[in-house]
Design an enzyme around this catalytic site. Sequence first.
Site, PDB file in Angstrom:
ATOM      1  N   HIS A  44       5.733  -5.921   8.802  1.00 29.85           N
ATOM      2  CA  HIS A  44       4.824  -5.089   9.596  1.00 29.85           C
ATOM      3  C   HIS A  44       5.576  -4.462  10.778  1.00 29.85           C
ATOM      4  O   HIS A  44       5.377  -3.289  11.105  1.00 29.85           O
ATOM      5  CB  HIS A  44       3.692  -5.928  10.172  1.00 29.85           C
ATOM      6  CG  HIS A  44       2.780  -6.569   9.155  1.00 29.85           C
ATOM      7  ND1 HIS A  44       2.730  -7.921   8.960  1.00 29.85           N
ATOM      8  CD2 HIS A  44       1.874  -6.027   8.306  1.00 29.85           C
ATOM      9  CE1 HIS A  44       1.814  -8.192   8.029  1.00 29.85           C
ATOM     10  NE2 HIS A  44       1.287  -7.068   7.609  1.00 29.85           N
ATOM     11  N   GLN A  68     -12.194  -5.242   1.015  1.00 34.11           N
ATOM     12  CA  GLN A  68     -11.136  -5.247   0.001  1.00 34.11           C
ATOM     13  C   GLN A  68     -10.887  -6.630  -0.571  1.00 34.11           C
ATOM     14  O   GLN A  68      -9.936  -6.829  -1.328  1.00 34.11           O
ATOM     15  CB  GLN A  68      -9.850  -4.623   0.541  1.00 34.11           C
ATOM     16  CG  GLN A  68      -9.121  -5.443   1.578  1.00 34.11           C
ATOM     17  CD  GLN A  68      -8.034  -4.630   2.247  1.00 34.11           C
ATOM     18  OE1 GLN A  68      -8.299  -3.692   2.980  1.00 34.11           O
ATOM     19  NE2 GLN A  68      -6.776  -4.975   1.982  1.00 34.11           N
ATOM     20  N   LYS A 157       5.963  -2.233  -0.141  1.00 29.06           N
ATOM     21  CA  LYS A 157       5.604  -3.554  -0.679  1.00 29.06           C
ATOM     22  C   LYS A 157       4.319  -3.464  -1.515  1.00 29.06           C
ATOM     23  O   LYS A 157       4.215  -4.067  -2.577  1.00 29.06           O
ATOM     24  CB  LYS A 157       5.433  -4.518   0.498  1.00 29.06           C
ATOM     25  CG  LYS A 157       4.552  -5.715   0.280  1.00 29.06           C
ATOM     26  CD  LYS A 157       5.286  -6.777  -0.469  1.00 29.06           C
ATOM     27  CE  LYS A 157       4.539  -8.090  -0.601  1.00 29.06           C
ATOM     28  NZ  LYS A 157       3.123  -8.078  -0.528  1.00 29.06           N
ATOM     29  N   ASP A 158       3.331  -2.733  -0.985  1.00 30.07           N
ATOM     30  CA  ASP A 158       2.078  -2.521  -1.713  1.00 30.07           C
ATOM     31  C   ASP A 158       2.146  -1.112  -2.320  1.00 30.07           C
ATOM     32  O   ASP A 158       1.511  -0.182  -1.829  1.00 30.07           O
ATOM     33  CB  ASP A 158       0.899  -2.680  -0.754  1.00 30.07           C
ATOM     34  CG  ASP A 158       0.900  -4.064  -0.133  1.00 30.07           C
ATOM     35  OD1 ASP A 158       0.447  -5.003  -0.793  1.00 30.07           O
ATOM     36  OD2 ASP A 158       1.387  -4.221   1.012  1.00 30.07           O
ATOM     37  N   VAL A 184      10.493  -5.147   3.427  1.00 28.72           N
ATOM     38  CA  VAL A 184      11.340  -6.075   4.175  1.00 28.72           C
ATOM     39  C   VAL A 184      11.277  -7.440   3.476  1.00 28.72           C
ATOM     40  O   VAL A 184      10.185  -7.914   3.142  1.00 28.72           O
ATOM     41  CB  VAL A 184      10.883  -6.189   5.640  1.00 28.72           C
ATOM     42  CG1 VAL A 184      11.721  -7.218   6.389  1.00 28.72           C
ATOM     43  CG2 VAL A 184      10.971  -4.830   6.315  1.00 28.72           C
ATOM     44  N   MET A 192       8.428 -10.207   2.213  1.00 29.44           N
ATOM     45  CA  MET A 192       7.596 -10.825   3.253  1.00 29.44           C
ATOM     46  C   MET A 192       6.137 -10.464   3.025  1.00 29.44           C
ATOM     47  O   MET A 192       5.820  -9.322   2.675  1.00 29.44           O
ATOM     48  CB  MET A 192       8.036 -10.358   4.624  1.00 29.44           C
ATOM     49  CG  MET A 192       9.369 -10.937   5.011  1.00 29.44           C
ATOM     50  SD  MET A 192       9.721 -10.592   6.737  1.00 29.44           S
ATOM     51  CE  MET A 192      11.355 -11.306   6.826  1.00 29.44           C
TER      52      MET A 192
END
Length: 285
Positions: A44, A68, A157-158, A184, A192
């Site tokens: 983040h 969600q 990542k997403d 990351v 992460m």
Amino acid sequence: MRSTERRPAVVNKLARLRRTIARWRAAGETVALVPTMGALHAGHLALVRLARRRADRVVVSIFVNPAQFGPDEDFATYPRTFAADVKALHEARADLVWSPAAADMYRDDFAVRVVPEGAAAVGLEDAARPHFFAGVATVVAKLLIQCLPDIAVFGEKDYQQLRVVTAMARDLDLPVKIVGAPTVREADGLAMASRNVYLAPDERAVAPLLHRVLKLCAEKIAAGRPTAAILAEGRETLERAGFGLDYLEARDAETLRLPAKGRPLRLLAAATLGQTRLIDNVAVP
Ligand code: AMP
């Protein structure tokens, strides 16, 4: 005094958020938004630093979005570390933490949802979590309209989420540039994620295999080996190691549809270790 020398302002009322951003705008400053659900980690914070380089002012939203999460998912137990998050955001030089109450984001008579199609309906995360992308698109649309930033930063990542949000901004003509930021990782390759704290020590030891298999598959596919056979091998390796595999797939890097010849590829995977669901993805070089 520039706010970077102070703690970020913590704001939880929309009127105050809008007044603050309007003041920045009046002074000619650009604004970046980094949406998060808190429980912040170095992934983040890398997004915040990227935002810092690209805009004069950085807003980080912290909102654990009930819309969600599915009924059997971890909304109630999702890690919440607000005080530590604000401290980390101070160090990363965010200007403002936007943390609205759920009751303000979703009134009792809330009646509009954004239901994305396209990359949101390709049989990856959407197959395992049918409620997920409508929940994400609705909250991200609200956050973008609340902040009206010049850019909004999302993690690769997403990856499917990044594609869905990019298409939403384009299709709804939202005046914002969606910026993707690289994943990351821990030193051993594990991406992460706030949910990594759920991993038991034996699961944590196996978890980096997900990235290792993705990378290996990507290298072999890039070297010209047949995609289907390489992915089958990868699936078997993960299942033998104890992963409950949701998917390991090669897709068109932009549309996330089944790959066509000559188009950039992305490998995407989701798998559970015990109670913890991990997702990861890599580009095929
Ligand atoms: P979350 O709080 O999990 O909803 O994530 C907020 C934002 O941080 C999303 O855009 C994620 O893609 C991004 N993010 C989460 N983990 C990572 C990571 N390891 N590296 C880069 N971005 C990440």
